[in-house]
Design a protein around this motif. Sequence first.
Motif, PDB file in Angstrom:
ATOM      1  N   HIS A 131      -9.868   3.705   1.504  1.00 52.34           N
ATOM      2  CA  HIS A 131     -10.583   3.995   2.737  1.00 52.34           C
ATOM      3  C   HIS A 131      -9.625   4.213   3.959  1.00 52.34           C
ATOM      4  N   ASN A 132      -9.721   5.207   4.607  1.00 47.82           N
ATOM      5  CA  ASN A 132      -9.169   5.432   5.945  1.00 47.82           C
ATOM      6  C   ASN A 132      -7.600   5.071   5.789  1.00 47.82           C
ATOM      7  N   ALA A 133      -6.957   5.446   4.728  1.00 51.95           N
ATOM      8  CA  ALA A 133      -5.623   5.145   4.855  1.00 51.95           C
ATOM      9  C   ALA A 133      -4.911   5.895   5.705  1.00 51.95           C
ATOM     10  N   GLN A 134      -5.107   7.006   6.281  1.00 52.89           N
ATOM     11  CA  GLN A 134      -4.441   7.783   7.209  1.00 52.89           C
ATOM     12  C   GLN A 134      -4.409   7.087   8.580  1.00 52.89           C
ATOM     13  N   ARG A 135      -5.028   6.150   8.815  1.00 53.15           N
ATOM     14  CA  ARG A 135      -5.003   5.197  10.182  1.00 53.15           C
ATOM     15  C   ARG A 135      -4.715   3.896  10.032  1.00 53.15           C
ATOM     16  N   SER A 136      -3.944   3.333  11.119  1.00 57.38           N
ATOM     17  CA  SER A 136      -3.555   1.924  10.804  1.00 57.38           C
ATOM     18  C   SER A 136      -4.669   1.064  11.191  1.00 57.38           C
ATOM     19  N   ASP A 137      -5.051   0.074  10.133  1.00 58.53           N
ATOM     20  CA  ASP A 137      -6.176  -0.804  10.401  1.00 58.53           C
ATOM     21  C   ASP A 137      -5.329  -2.252  10.674  1.00 58.53           C
ATOM     22  N   SER A 138      -4.170  -2.370  11.021  1.00 57.53           N
ATOM     23  CA  SER A 138      -3.556  -3.546  11.371  1.00 57.53           C
ATOM     24  C   SER A 138      -3.498  -4.693  10.202  1.00 57.53           C
ATOM     25  N   VAL A 139      -3.502  -4.280   8.852  1.00 56.14           N
ATOM     26  CA  VAL A 139      -3.248  -4.930   7.884  1.00 56.14           C
ATOM     27  C   VAL A 139      -2.154  -4.505   7.212  1.00 56.14           C
ATOM     28  N   PHE A 140      -1.773  -2.991   6.781  1.00 54.86           N
ATOM     29  CA  PHE A 140      -0.932  -2.632   6.119  1.00 54.86           C
ATOM     30  C   PHE A 140       0.401  -1.776   7.069  1.00 54.86           C
ATOM     31  N   LEU A 141       1.238  -1.947   6.676  1.00 52.81           N
ATOM     32  CA  LEU A 141       2.565  -0.984   7.449  1.00 52.81           C
ATOM     33  C   LEU A 141       2.141   0.284   7.338  1.00 52.81           C
ATOM     34  N   TYR A 142       2.237   0.907   8.305  1.00 52.31           N
ATOM     35  CA  TYR A 142       1.825   2.406   8.792  1.00 52.31           C
ATOM     36  C   TYR A 142       3.258   3.186   8.796  1.00 52.31           C
ATOM     37  N   ASP A 143       2.923   4.365   7.842  1.00 45.23           N
ATOM     38  CA  ASP A 143       4.260   5.233   8.077  1.00 45.23           C
ATOM     39  C   ASP A 143       4.065   6.391   8.898  1.00 45.23           C
ATOM     40  N   ASP A 144       4.703   6.261  10.238  1.00 42.78           N
ATOM     41  CA  ASP A 144       4.339   7.570  11.207  1.00 42.78           C
ATOM     42  C   ASP A 144       4.924   8.860  10.604  1.00 42.78           C
ATOM     43  N   ALA A 145       5.868   8.879   9.906  1.00 47.03           N
ATOM     44  CA  ALA A 145       6.571   9.958   9.318  1.00 47.03           C
ATOM     45  C   ALA A 145       5.399  10.634   8.234  1.00 47.03           C
ATOM     46  N   VAL A 146       4.687  10.216   7.514  1.00 49.04           N
ATOM     47  CA  VAL A 146       3.805  10.422   6.312  1.00 49.04           C
ATOM     48  C   VAL A 146       2.343  10.571   7.033  1.00 49.04           C
ATOM     49  N   GLY A 147       2.221   9.715   8.121  1.00 51.31           N
ATOM     50  CA  GLY A 147       0.890   9.665   8.672  1.00 51.31           C
ATOM     51  C   GLY A 147      -0.193   8.944   7.827  1.00 51.31           C
ATOM     52  N   GLU A 148       0.435   7.775   7.176  1.00 48.61           N
ATOM     53  CA  GLU A 148      -0.510   7.077   6.031  1.00 48.61           C
ATOM     54  C   GLU A 148      -0.088   5.960   6.162  1.00 48.61           C
ATOM     55  N   GLN A 149      -1.030   4.804   5.681  1.00 50.39           N
ATOM     56  CA  GLN A 149      -0.644   3.374   5.421  1.00 50.39           C
ATOM     57  C   GLN A 149       0.080   3.318   4.213  1.00 50.39           C
ATOM     58  N   GLU A 150       0.964   2.433   3.867  1.00 49.67           N
ATOM     59  CA  GLU A 150       1.761   1.935   2.572  1.00 49.67           C
ATOM     60  C   GLU A 150       0.740   1.530   1.701  1.00 49.67           C
TER      61      GLU A 150
END
Length: 271
Positions: free
Chosen positions: A66-85
Amino acid sequence: SAFAEDSTTSLNLRNFYIEREFDGPQPSLGSWSQAISGRFESGYTNTAVQVGWDLSAQYAVRLNDHNAQRSDSVFLYDDAVGEQERDQLKLGATLKLKYSNTELKIGELLPMTPVAFIDNSRQLVTTYAGVMLESKELKDLKISAGRLTHLNARNDDSFEKMGLFTGKTHAQFESDGLNFVGLDYNFSPAVSGAYWFGQLEDVYQQHYGNLAYSTKVGETKVKVDARYFNYSEDGEAFYGDIDAQSYGLMTTIEEGHNLLMAGVRKNDGSS
């Protein structure tokens, strides 16, 4: 005390769901995840300067996309890929040295102080890296001091330098460390007080004062706790002038296994 016999091991499982909705066109944020965290805390060796170790591991995995393409402050967000780990692992180790009633910790730290506090509000826990001393050599007085150089945030898997959160993904400027000293004193069995000073180098200085009174009315315990914070800029003032104060008063009534708490807090200043 003994290194092995006095050791403790804990295991914690946490299933965590978060959903954040916003007004307007911005889509909701959230994730569902499962974590397993373990912590080993040793006793101390039977030496003149006693030695011990603490080890920790935290691991979490997403159970949905769910909405892995944006940071939800729970998982590390990869700026290069534009997705949460998809998953996240935190590891930590602490060296403990103890002499008499003074203890020194070096490495991963989980402070619970007025000037630095762990964040347990998401899936994994925020931790710090640095050195912290706590001494109870003098009657009724606890002296604390330390320097924290790095932070492993709740949604990160490595230790980074600290900065001031301004609503952006990353801090604009990094500080070399947070220095602090604290004095906690029991004036009497009923009255206690504290003073703490914290300095996030080139960002802010923080003063904290506390005065608390405890008594019993029959079998009911009553505590009144007053607290004050004051912030100002420090050194190079990376984030400009800082002017903030906070006043708080809390009353706690304890009857058996029940607690009733009522408090008020006022924030002041231009920051």
